[in-house]
Write a protein that holds these residues in place. Sequence first.
Motif, PDB file in Angstrom:
ATOM      1  N   ILE A 154      -9.117  12.076   8.802  1.00 32.46           N
ATOM      2  CA  ILE A 154      -8.014  11.110   8.832  1.00 32.46           C
ATOM      3  C   ILE A 154      -6.987  11.508   9.889  1.00 32.46           C
ATOM      4  O   ILE A 154      -6.453  10.665  10.619  1.00 32.46           O
ATOM      5  CB  ILE A 154      -7.342  11.011   7.443  1.00 32.46           C
ATOM      6  CG1 ILE A 154      -8.355  10.565   6.377  1.00 32.46           C
ATOM      7  CG2 ILE A 154      -6.150  10.063   7.489  1.00 32.46           C
ATOM      8  CD1 ILE A 154      -8.893   9.176   6.579  1.00 32.46           C
ATOM      9  N   LEU A 210      -0.679   7.301   6.341  1.00 35.53           N
ATOM     10  CA  LEU A 210      -1.760   8.211   6.729  1.00 35.53           C
ATOM     11  C   LEU A 210      -1.474   9.633   6.267  1.00 35.53           C
ATOM     12  O   LEU A 210      -2.390  10.357   5.842  1.00 35.53           O
ATOM     13  CB  LEU A 210      -1.960   8.170   8.240  1.00 35.53           C
ATOM     14  CG  LEU A 210      -2.541   6.867   8.793  1.00 35.53           C
ATOM     15  CD1 LEU A 210      -2.500   6.855  10.312  1.00 35.53           C
ATOM     16  CD2 LEU A 210      -3.974   6.645   8.304  1.00 35.53           C
ATOM     17  N   LYS A 235      -8.100  -0.932   4.793  1.00 35.09           N
ATOM     18  CA  LYS A 235      -8.774  -1.130   6.081  1.00 35.09           C
ATOM     19  C   LYS A 235      -9.526  -2.459   6.106  1.00 35.09           C
ATOM     20  O   LYS A 235      -9.504  -3.175   7.114  1.00 35.09           O
ATOM     21  CB  LYS A 235      -9.734   0.019   6.352  1.00 35.09           C
ATOM     22  CG  LYS A 235      -9.042   1.360   6.610  1.00 35.09           C
ATOM     23  CD  LYS A 235     -10.064   2.473   6.861  1.00 35.09           C
ATOM     24  CE  LYS A 235      -9.392   3.786   7.176  1.00 35.09           C
ATOM     25  NZ  LYS A 235     -10.374   4.882   7.423  1.00 35.09           N
ATOM     26  N   LYS A 280      -9.203   6.927  -2.324  1.00 33.89           N
ATOM     27  CA  LYS A 280     -10.319   6.526  -1.466  1.00 33.89           C
ATOM     28  C   LYS A 280     -10.549   5.018  -1.529  1.00 33.89           C
ATOM     29  O   LYS A 280     -10.735   4.366  -0.489  1.00 33.89           O
ATOM     30  CB  LYS A 280     -11.587   7.272  -1.884  1.00 33.89           C
ATOM     31  CG  LYS A 280     -11.558   8.766  -1.624  1.00 33.89           C
ATOM     32  CD  LYS A 280     -12.850   9.423  -2.110  1.00 33.89           C
ATOM     33  CE  LYS A 280     -12.851  10.927  -1.848  1.00 33.89           C
ATOM     34  NZ  LYS A 280     -14.110  11.581  -2.331  1.00 33.89           N
ATOM     35  N   ILE A 313      -2.444   9.959   2.681  1.00 33.94           N
ATOM     36  CA  ILE A 313      -3.898  10.068   2.510  1.00 33.94           C
ATOM     37  C   ILE A 313      -4.358  11.480   2.871  1.00 33.94           C
ATOM     38  O   ILE A 313      -5.174  12.090   2.163  1.00 33.94           O
ATOM     39  CB  ILE A 313      -4.613   9.012   3.366  1.00 33.94           C
ATOM     40  CG1 ILE A 313      -4.195   7.604   2.933  1.00 33.94           C
ATOM     41  CG2 ILE A 313      -6.130   9.174   3.240  1.00 33.94           C
ATOM     42  CD1 ILE A 313      -4.694   6.499   3.854  1.00 33.94           C
ATOM     43  N   PHE A 320       0.190   4.063  -2.816  1.00 34.14           N
ATOM     44  CA  PHE A 320      -0.183   5.426  -2.424  1.00 34.14           C
ATOM     45  C   PHE A 320       0.870   6.431  -2.901  1.00 34.14           C
ATOM     46  O   PHE A 320       0.527   7.507  -3.405  1.00 34.14           O
ATOM     47  CB  PHE A 320      -0.325   5.523  -0.898  1.00 34.14           C
ATOM     48  CG  PHE A 320      -1.659   5.077  -0.378  1.00 34.14           C
ATOM     49  CD1 PHE A 320      -2.836   5.692  -0.802  1.00 34.14           C
ATOM     50  CD2 PHE A 320      -1.762   4.042   0.539  1.00 34.14           C
ATOM     51  CE1 PHE A 320      -4.080   5.292  -0.318  1.00 34.14           C
ATOM     52  CE2 PHE A 320      -2.992   3.626   1.033  1.00 34.14           C
ATOM     53  CZ  PHE A 320      -4.152   4.258   0.602  1.00 34.14           C
ATOM     54  N   THR A 360      -7.752   3.138   0.203  1.00 36.40           N
ATOM     55  CA  THR A 360      -7.867   3.272   1.661  1.00 36.40           C
ATOM     56  C   THR A 360      -8.895   2.292   2.219  1.00 36.40           C
ATOM     57  O   THR A 360      -8.660   1.620   3.232  1.00 36.40           O
ATOM     58  CB  THR A 360      -8.261   4.717   2.037  1.00 36.40           C
ATOM     59  OG1 THR A 360      -7.300   5.634   1.507  1.00 36.40           O
ATOM     60  CG2 THR A 360      -8.325   4.887   3.540  1.00 36.40           C
ATOM     61  N   TYR A 399       0.826  -1.214   0.000  1.00 35.94           N
ATOM     62  CA  TYR A 399       0.000   0.000   0.000  1.00 35.94           C
ATOM     63  C   TYR A 399       0.861   1.264   0.000  1.00 35.94           C
ATOM     64  O   TYR A 399       0.487   2.258  -0.622  1.00 35.94           O
ATOM     65  CB  TYR A 399      -0.954  -0.020   1.188  1.00 35.94           C
ATOM     66  CG  TYR A 399      -2.088  -1.012   1.022  1.00 35.94           C
ATOM     67  CD1 TYR A 399      -3.110  -0.771   0.113  1.00 35.94           C
ATOM     68  CD2 TYR A 399      -2.109  -2.199   1.742  1.00 35.94           C
ATOM     69  CE1 TYR A 399      -4.139  -1.681  -0.062  1.00 35.94           C
ATOM     70  CE2 TYR A 399      -3.139  -3.120   1.570  1.00 35.94           C
ATOM     71  CZ  TYR A 399      -4.143  -2.851   0.661  1.00 35.94           C
ATOM     72  OH  TYR A 399      -5.167  -3.753   0.469  1.00 35.94           O
TER      73      TYR A 399
END
Length: 384
Positions: free
Chosen positions: A250, A231, A220, A213, A234, A192, A216, A188
């Motif tokens: 967030i 984080l 999760k 989105k 994001i 990202f 994310t 990830y």
Amino acid sequence: MPVILHRLLKGPRPLFRHLSGLQITDHSLHSRTVSTSATENPQNPEPQNTNLPLPRTRTRTPLQTQFETWTQNLKPGFTPADVDAAIRAQSDPDLALDIFRWIAQQRNYKHDSVTYLTVIKVLVVGRRYHQAETLIEEVIAGACDMSLPLYNSIIRFCCGRKFLFNRAFDVYKKMLKSEDCKPTLETYTLLFNSLLRRFNKLNVCYVYLHAVKSLTKQMKASGVIPDTFVLNMIIKAYAKCLEIDQAIRIFREMGLYGCEPNEYSYGYIVKGLLEKGRVEQGLGFYKEMREKGLVPSGSTFMVVICSLGMERRFEDAIGVVFDMLKNSMSPDLLTYKTVLEGMCQEGRGDEAFELLEKWKEKDGSMGDKNYKILLNGLHFVNRE
């Protein structure tokens, strides 16, 4: 045919004549003997046949010697671990690929994920990107059993190549469907980061925000716990698209994952709020950040100063300028002008001149040129 063999056969110095058995038959020795005997006696009256083909001299090159040495040193019944060691030992990526290809042709042997991973890394380090891409396509097509390190290595390679951006997500989807190689935090992080590199323009970032989105939610749902770095990416994505409330959401959730906001977390929030015109809220996050001892980046400092200056909140702006200088960072010319000339327009010209002198003393990088530009600007504004 291995890459080096093919390349050198086409080049000016052929390396091998025969690949089978790695035996080289050199018929040139006899020709050289005949040729020498004919030319060593200049008194020989017999005319020479100039239509005979010129003798072809063939010598072993270092690459040929290395190739033969490594392939002959592999004992019968060698394992992928032996092959992995042989590939790692090569300083020439083309030679490493030649060995890899030759070994793949041997009976009762098949490359595994370790040997594929090693040769791909060697090729990437050696900038043999086309050859690395070819091997990656073989792996995706099922050339070997997959492993988590191999999946992530492929995604890293694809994320680093602009035209393979979509391919990285194809590989990610294969990971989602696999039983033993589910995406990890590393996976990830790579994806990202690749998406965020495309957030360079406001009208383009909205296109990729949907992907952020979705990614994310999938992260999760799969139970992968993000770290501060992920984080922050994001948060940055939302802030760049001016969806600042989502960014703050967030930001507030970071504690749930055991993460503490750092200067980047605060910086993205502060800049996003100020760009939305929410100056008071942005200043609040800035002060909270400073209370925790976190130092903003130079760009964050300057966005705060300019936003406060444009709101005519000069006392707050002046305080931030001194804070920036105290942390060994210097505002740019535009930031200085926003505060100083704004003060002049508010009838506070004398204070502006005094501030300029103080800031020149504290800012060693201001330079005489910028100082004169600022000084002339103050004189011009005060005459209006």
